[in-house]
Design an enzyme around this catalytic site. Sequence first.
Site, PDB file in Angstrom:
ATOM      1  N   HIS E  20      -6.581  -1.708   6.823  1.00 25.11           N
ATOM      2  CA  HIS E  20      -7.660  -1.399   7.606  1.00 25.11           C
ATOM      3  C   HIS E  20      -8.718  -1.003   6.519  1.00 25.11           C
ATOM      4  O   HIS E  20      -8.398  -0.727   5.453  1.00 25.11           O
ATOM      5  CB  HIS E  20      -7.443  -0.371   8.725  1.00 25.11           C
ATOM      6  CG  HIS E  20      -7.098   1.065   8.215  1.00 25.11           C
ATOM      7  ND1 HIS E  20      -7.428   1.941   9.032  1.00 25.11           N
ATOM      8  CD2 HIS E  20      -6.891   1.673   7.004  1.00 25.11           C
ATOM      9  CE1 HIS E  20      -6.999   3.201   8.234  1.00 25.11           C
ATOM     10  NE2 HIS E  20      -6.938   3.060   7.227  1.00 25.11           N
ATOM     11  N   CYS E  39     -12.046   5.304   1.846  1.00 23.43           N
ATOM     12  CA  CYS E  39     -11.529   4.688   2.874  1.00 23.43           C
ATOM     13  C   CYS E  39     -12.431   3.543   3.433  1.00 23.43           C
ATOM     14  O   CYS E  39     -12.134   2.605   4.303  1.00 23.43           O
ATOM     15  CB  CYS E  39     -11.150   5.496   4.314  1.00 23.43           C
ATOM     16  SG  CYS E  39      -9.777   6.503   3.883  1.00 23.43           S
ATOM     17  N   HIS E  45      -7.657  -1.145   2.719  1.00 23.94           N
ATOM     18  CA  HIS E  45      -6.244  -0.537   1.897  1.00 23.94           C
ATOM     19  C   HIS E  45      -5.245  -0.611   2.982  1.00 23.94           C
ATOM     20  O   HIS E  45      -5.600  -1.292   4.083  1.00 23.94           O
ATOM     21  CB  HIS E  45      -6.667   0.891   1.375  1.00 23.94           C
ATOM     22  CG  HIS E  45      -6.862   1.890   2.393  1.00 23.94           C
ATOM     23  ND1 HIS E  45      -8.193   1.804   2.993  1.00 23.94           N
ATOM     24  CD2 HIS E  45      -6.262   2.621   3.090  1.00 23.94           C
ATOM     25  CE1 HIS E  45      -8.543   2.705   4.058  1.00 23.94           C
ATOM     26  NE2 HIS E  45      -7.173   3.177   4.039  1.00 23.94           N
ATOM     27  N   HIS E  47      -1.255   1.053   5.109  1.00 25.59           N
ATOM     28  CA  HIS E  47      -0.709   2.333   5.764  1.00 25.59           C
ATOM     29  C   HIS E  47       0.798   1.687   6.154  1.00 25.59           C
ATOM     30  O   HIS E  47       0.745   0.720   6.679  1.00 25.59           O
ATOM     31  CB  HIS E  47      -1.146   2.997   6.491  1.00 25.59           C
ATOM     32  CG  HIS E  47      -2.274   3.863   5.980  1.00 25.59           C
ATOM     33  ND1 HIS E  47      -2.190   5.156   5.099  1.00 25.59           N
ATOM     34  CD2 HIS E  47      -3.725   3.724   6.492  1.00 25.59           C
ATOM     35  CE1 HIS E  47      -3.503   5.272   4.811  1.00 25.59           C
ATOM     36  NE2 HIS E  47      -4.482   4.696   5.631  1.00 25.59           N
ATOM     37  N   ASP E  85       1.712  -5.322  13.625  1.00 25.08           N
ATOM     38  CA  ASP E  85       2.618  -5.230  12.379  1.00 25.08           C
ATOM     39  C   ASP E  85       1.883  -6.258  11.643  1.00 25.08           C
ATOM     40  O   ASP E  85       1.857  -7.543  11.919  1.00 25.08           O
ATOM     41  CB  ASP E  85       4.051  -5.321  12.746  1.00 25.08           C
ATOM     42  CG  ASP E  85       4.870  -4.853  11.587  1.00 25.08           C
ATOM     43  OD1 ASP E  85       4.371  -4.322  10.620  1.00 25.08           O
ATOM     44  OD2 ASP E  85       5.879  -5.432  11.508  1.00 25.08           O
ATOM     45  N   HIS E  86       1.816  -5.975  10.269  1.00 30.50           N
ATOM     46  CA  HIS E  86       1.525  -6.845   9.187  1.00 30.50           C
ATOM     47  C   HIS E  86       0.229  -7.560   9.386  1.00 30.50           C
ATOM     48  O   HIS E  86       0.033  -8.754   9.317  1.00 30.50           O
ATOM     49  CB  HIS E  86       2.713  -8.019   8.911  1.00 30.50           C
ATOM     50  CG  HIS E  86       3.706  -7.484   8.057  1.00 30.50           C
ATOM     51  ND1 HIS E  86       4.655  -6.425   8.397  1.00 30.50           N
ATOM     52  CD2 HIS E  86       4.112  -7.239   6.702  1.00 30.50           C
ATOM     53  CE1 HIS E  86       5.315  -5.732   7.374  1.00 30.50           C
ATOM     54  NE2 HIS E  86       5.106  -6.604   6.401  1.00 30.50           N
ATOM     55  N   GLU E 129       0.280   8.752   9.942  1.00 35.38           N
ATOM     56  CA  GLU E 129      -0.481   7.605   8.918  1.00 35.38           C
ATOM     57  C   GLU E 129       0.189   7.777   7.574  1.00 35.38           C
ATOM     58  O   GLU E 129       0.243   6.891   6.869  1.00 35.38           O
ATOM     59  CB  GLU E 129      -1.991   7.962   8.882  1.00 35.38           C
ATOM     60  CG  GLU E 129      -2.919   7.219   8.194  1.00 35.38           C
ATOM     61  CD  GLU E 129      -4.417   7.704   8.170  1.00 35.38           C
ATOM     62  OE1 GLU E 129      -5.177   7.154   8.892  1.00 35.38           O
ATOM     63  OE2 GLU E 129      -4.406   8.701   7.549  1.00 35.38           O
TER      64      GLU E 129
END
Lengths: 140, 140, 140, 140, 140, 140
Positions: E20, E39, E45, E47, E85-86, E129
Amino acid sequence: MSAKRYKAHLSRRYMISASHRLHNDDLSELQNDTLYGKCNNPFGHGHNYMVEVTVSGPVNPESGMLCNLSDLDAFVRAEIGERFDHQNLNLLPQFAKLVPTTENLCIAIYEILKRGFNSAHLEKVRIEETMMNSFEYAGE
Amino acid sequence: MSAKRYKAHLSRRYMISASHRLHNDDLSELQNDTLYGKCNNPFGHGHNYMVEVTVSGPVNPESGMLCNLSDLDAFVRAEIGERFDHQNLNLLPQFAKLVPTTENLCIAIYEILKRGFNSAHLEKVRIEETMMNSFEYAGE
Amino acid sequence: MSAKRYKAHLSRRYMISASHRLHNDDLSELQNDTLYGKCNNPFGHGHNYMVEVTVSGPVNPESGMLCNLSDLDAFVRAEIGERFDHQNLNLLPQFAKLVPTTENLCIAIYEILKRGFNSAHLEKVRIEETMMNSFEYAGE
Amino acid sequence: MSAKRYKAHLSRRYMISASHRLHNDDLSELQNDTLYGKCNNPFGHGHNYMVEVTVSGPVNPESGMLCNLSDLDAFVRAEIGERFDHQNLNLLPQFAKLVPTTENLCIAIYEILKRGFNSAHLEKVRIEETMMNSFEYAGE
Amino acid sequence: MSAKRYKAHLSRRYMISASHRLHNDDLSELQNDTLYGKCNNPFGHGHNYMVEVTVSGPVNPESGMLCNLSDLDAFVRAEIGERFDHQNLNLLPQFAKLVPTTENLCIAIYEILKRGFNSAHLEKVRIEETMMNSFEYAGE
Amino acid sequence: MSAKRYKAHLSRRYMISASHRLHNDDLSELQNDTLYGKCNNPFGHGHNYMVEVTVSGPVNPESGMLCNLSDLDAFVRAEIGERFDHQNLNLLPQFAKLVPTTENLCIAIYEILKRGFNSAHLEKVRIEETMMNSFEYAGE
């Protein structure tokens, strides 16, 4: 970094839940009790085993990978998960003549991987029996 | 801070290794299989259960403690550890008529503590069955 | 698998809570402060040390074990726990002439095990000082 | 989701290493020993305390955040870290008349945050003293 | 214990890896930088988000379960895993007009479960996170 | 213990959050999809990478340390954190011609440390990509 082949290690964890009873039929009741304590209770007990498989090999310069995780996952699911997960270890052929200690489970899993998994070099199998104990086998 | 009594919570973790089989005799084989999947295999499997007991109460201004951990430890060792650790849950009186799911284990442990542990107010019992699942019971 | 003897590793974790102050009397105040920063504060501070002992040896074909955990536990409780747990490390004879860094604690524990524990081969001692730092000593 | 304000919780963890001795001057030596056991040894011992601060509030629709983590970090570093990290708790003004149990450390940290941190509503402070014990204080 | 229905809680964890960038188009570059710091870097970047779903309900006396985990898993896989996801969260319809902070991801996942999962009562969604930060949303 | 120099190992962990997309421009779309699966999605995804750096060396008898953690921290912050943390790995010079797999990230970090960090011997770099996968590189 492009032309060389770097040797790296990859470790992947799998969870197995199983039950076992530590007992050797060749020993007396007293000997079994002395040796295994509460792990010898006749009705078994169980663990969540965390099985960590470590393989090594050159990193492929094209893919950037040393081994495709999906190959390792497929092998472990079919050959390890199907055999040992949600089982009573004492009743499996691997433990017909062998006490199902975590040491022996570690060796049994290592040997299945050694014989059948060819996409990378098997380095070792490590099993955490509880968060305080672990066992490792790296072949002979 | 000296005169007031502050209400705090204390949580303490205990490890139990046990085996169980999820099976209800009142259901058909097919129903059991549909309901419990691989947890229904006839020979059982096992877990390391992490049992977390939470109690609450005023912090005693003299001792600075809400309850002596050694009292809680002694009670849990005698009443919970002795009953459930390194056991096959299906064979215990608590599960004579009850499927030994982690939900039911959680309720059984809560009720033993509720009846017998008086040094602080019991808030809840939480059990991690694996690192991905947990269950909690806080009474009615 | 029955006749051969497989060499495996076993690692077991023990928790020790202790306090220490990093300070070398042979250095000036400024040198101590530069070297140890806030770890040099005169009143000490503390840690939960997670001590992991790794031993190796052949798996006994009869017992399926490389070493009885209860032997290792008894030795560590008597020789390591009694000496270091809930202590101020600076006041112990082991650290009379030695700064009680985790490196030196690791070496001290290794040497006690090496001299006294004979049920398996000592491979190494690893200490996690915090979840972000660990130290390891494997002998000379 | 754009116009409404959703109330959420944020928890953030901070590590503090400190030493303490559990001892109450108003009690006899025997009473102290009975009450605190090895935690009463005169030279202190220590822990890595994991301090988890939980705050709540509406999620700001513009920023998508309930509170800027950098504000919370700055406050905790200045007001909690500076006071307690790498200290001997017994020597601090907060514990001049109070036994530095983790219950009391939890209350002391809660009260500092309650008085001084205004960017979100303080819900509770939870401290893990070891991986097996934790304490929580949520105000009166 | 047989006739009553005990209300319990079940929590289950799911892992999601996603990227994100924290950025609000309605704010200036300077405001975005002040608000989100690193951020806000334009290339994003990522998580590993640990999503913990907690549901509650009476324990069924026949099955001993409050909800079949396989139902929850199937729902989460289809409705949450497939969506998030991904993925790059900024490109998803859920975040077309919303900054993809973890607070907002938590609310979005809660609302999908609330609307579609009916096998037990949804209590809350908690997302870690990183191992130091977590967020929780329990509805209005 | 005073005169000898004992060789020990120190491992320290650092957290990096970053995004990446696994994709090799020299391969077809189908080949990329076969090789990388969902890790090939065009918009990237992300991870919290736990980077563990292990160094070794003699324990200095005066300081009791093998290497000052503050030196290692300063180097890693400046040379690793600044380059990789909160970045999109695909856009960095290190990955201009290299797929940013965790294997390659591990090698890149190892080489930066090997060239520039001289306060102790670099043993290896290990990266946990998720709690189930890790990669390790120890040089040629």
